[in-house]
Design an enzyme around this catalytic site. Structure first.
Site, mmCIF file in Angstrom:
data_model
loop_
_atom_site.group_PDB
_atom_site.id
_atom_site.type_symbol
_atom_site.label_atom_id
_atom_site.label_comp_id
_atom_site.label_asym_id
_atom_site.label_seq_id
_atom_site.Cartn_x
_atom_site.Cartn_y
_atom_site.Cartn_z
ATOM 1 N N LYS A 32 6.156 -5.153 4.148
ATOM 2 C CA LYS A 32 6.697 -3.868 3.652
ATOM 3 C C LYS A 32 6.884 -2.928 4.831
ATOM 4 O O LYS A 32 5.951 -2.644 5.575
ATOM 5 C CB LYS A 32 5.757 -3.221 2.628
ATOM 6 N N ASP A 59 10.703 0.067 1.893
ATOM 7 C CA ASP A 59 10.119 1.062 0.979
ATOM 8 C C ASP A 59 10.563 2.469 1.400
ATOM 9 O O ASP A 59 9.815 3.206 2.031
ATOM 10 C CB ASP A 59 8.589 0.903 1.050
ATOM 11 N N LYS A 61 12.272 4.649 -0.907
ATOM 12 C CA LYS A 61 12.221 5.510 -2.103
ATOM 13 C C LYS A 61 13.391 6.503 -2.178
ATOM 14 O O LYS A 61 13.195 7.728 -2.174
ATOM 15 C CB LYS A 61 10.898 6.286 -2.143
ATOM 16 N N ASP A 64 18.733 10.770 -4.690
ATOM 17 C CA ASP A 64 19.812 11.715 -4.342
ATOM 18 C C ASP A 64 20.882 11.582 -5.419
ATOM 19 O O ASP A 64 20.658 10.912 -6.430
ATOM 20 C CB ASP A 64 20.358 11.374 -2.938
ATOM 21 N N THR A 119 1.557 8.062 -7.662
ATOM 22 C CA THR A 119 0.138 8.100 -8.057
ATOM 23 C C THR A 119 -0.564 9.336 -7.492
ATOM 24 O O THR A 119 -1.660 9.671 -7.912
ATOM 25 C CB THR A 119 -0.604 6.828 -7.610
ATOM 26 N N ARG A 211 -4.356 -1.691 4.596
ATOM 27 C CA ARG A 211 -5.531 -1.688 5.479
ATOM 28 C C ARG A 211 -6.517 -2.833 5.312
ATOM 29 O O ARG A 211 -7.102 -3.251 6.320
ATOM 30 C CB ARG A 211 -6.231 -0.329 5.370
HETATM 31 O O1 C5P Z 1 -3.684 0.461 3.081
HETATM 32 P P1 C5P Z 1 -3.382 0.321 1.621
HETATM 33 O O2 C5P Z 1 -3.689 -1.066 1.071
HETATM 34 O O3 C5P Z 1 -3.978 1.413 0.784
HETATM 35 O O4 C5P Z 1 -1.793 0.461 1.563
HETATM 36 C C1 C5P Z 1 -1.095 0.506 0.336
HETATM 37 C C2 C5P Z 1 0.364 0.711 0.608
HETATM 38 O O5 C5P Z 1 1.013 0.905 -0.651
HETATM 39 C C3 C5P Z 1 0.704 1.932 1.455
HETATM 40 O O6 C5P Z 1 1.884 1.630 2.206
HETATM 41 C C4 C5P Z 1 0.968 3.008 0.431
HETATM 42 O O7 C5P Z 1 1.843 3.995 0.897
HETATM 43 C C5 C5P Z 1 1.611 2.200 -0.694
HETATM 44 N N1 C5P Z 1 1.507 2.791 -2.033
HETATM 45 C C6 C5P Z 1 0.296 3.086 -2.633
HETATM 46 N N2 C5P Z 1 0.267 3.632 -3.885
HETATM 47 C C7 C5P Z 1 1.399 3.858 -4.539
HETATM 48 C C8 C5P Z 1 2.632 3.562 -3.966
HETATM 49 C C9 C5P Z 1 2.647 3.011 -2.683
HETATM 50 O O8 C5P Z 1 -0.761 2.864 -2.044
HETATM 51 N N3 C5P Z 1 1.344 4.342 -5.768
#
Ligand code: C5P
Length: 232
Positions: A32, A59, A61, A64, A119, A211
């Site tokens: 991603k 990603d 998003k 417009d 979220t 992460r």
């Molecule tokens: O590091 P982590 O596992 O939390 O990363 C989750 C990824 O998913 C990040 O790129 C974050 O921006 C994305 N994301 C999220 N929650 C959402 C939409 C996207 O954590 N509702």
């Protein structure tokens, strides 16, 4: 549609992301690419990662007017990405225009996924700032259904919403779910989390993991553990 683990490559430079991906000498992960990396490294980074054999979820998003989104999607589609996304809040007309823009001359197109309510948006802020008074769970399901009506392939949602989305929009409507953590790992700033095995159990189609893989002492081992729990 095959289940897969998508690594959220939230790095801000080309050097960092390529050094990270160099570690994966076996199975090539689905990657991603978000706004931070795209805006810092540009479209070339998409082409370079694609040329290394990775599938790509871009990603960005989009949100417009329909004509602008349609033309922008056509540009992104030519980068040969496998999945991209937009905000369902842009209306059904915007989503339909986006889909039209994505179709390549050979008739193929990337998957198109909608973000419903972020979220980070609480019921309170949605009511006060956006003047939307319904329960947020209903708003999420309504936006998911709009995406389905527009012909999109699925939504990004919490693993906890995946079952409800499938019930409302059909089992082939894709659920792409972030908020995944190992049972014995750090939760970090994510609040409602699931393990890869639980996400599989409740029917997520793709998990987006950042992460727990990118910050792991051994990212390849962490990725392989996600694949073993979620895909195999
Ligand atoms: O590091 P982590 O596992 O939390 O990363 C989750 C990824 O998913 C990040 O790129 C974050 O921006 C994305 N994301 C999220 N929650 C959402 C939409 C996207 O954590 N509702």
């Amino acid at each position: 549609m095959g289940k897969d683990v998508i690594i959220a490559c939230d790095f801000n430079s080309k050097e960092e992301v390529l050094a990270f991906l160099d570690k994966f000498t076996g199975r090539k992960p689905y990657v991603k690419i978000g706004m931070e990396l795209f805006y810092s490294a540009g479209p070339e980074i998409v082409k370079e990662i694609k040329a290394r054999g990775h599938k790509i979820f871009l990603d960005l998003k989009l949100h417009d007017i329909p004509n602008t989104v349609k033309k922008s999607m056509a540009v992104l589609s030519r980068l040969d990405v496998d999945m991209c996304n937009l905000h369902a809040g842009g209306t059904i007309a915007m989503m339909e225009a986006a889909l039209e823009g994505l179709v390549r001359p050979d008739g193929t197109r990337p998957l198109l996924i909608a973000v419903t309510q972020l979220t980070s948006t609480s019921q309170e802020r949605m009511e006060a700032d956006l003047l939307i008074k319904e329960p947020i769970e209903e708003v999420v399901m309504h936006y998911a259904h709009n995406a389905k009506l527009a012909g999109l392939d699925g939504v990004v949602c919490s693993p906890r919403e995946a079952t409800a989305v499938h019930n409302k929009c059909g089992k082939d409507f894709l659920t792409v779910t972030p908020g995944v953590r190992f049972a014995d790992g750090d939760v970090g700033d994510q609040v409602r989390v699931m393990t890869p095995a639980q996400a599989k159990e409740i029917g997520s189609d793709y998990i987006v993991v950042g992460r727990p893989i990118t910050a792991a002492a051994d990212p390849v081992a962490a990725y392989n553990r996600c694949v073993a729990e979620f895909v195999d």
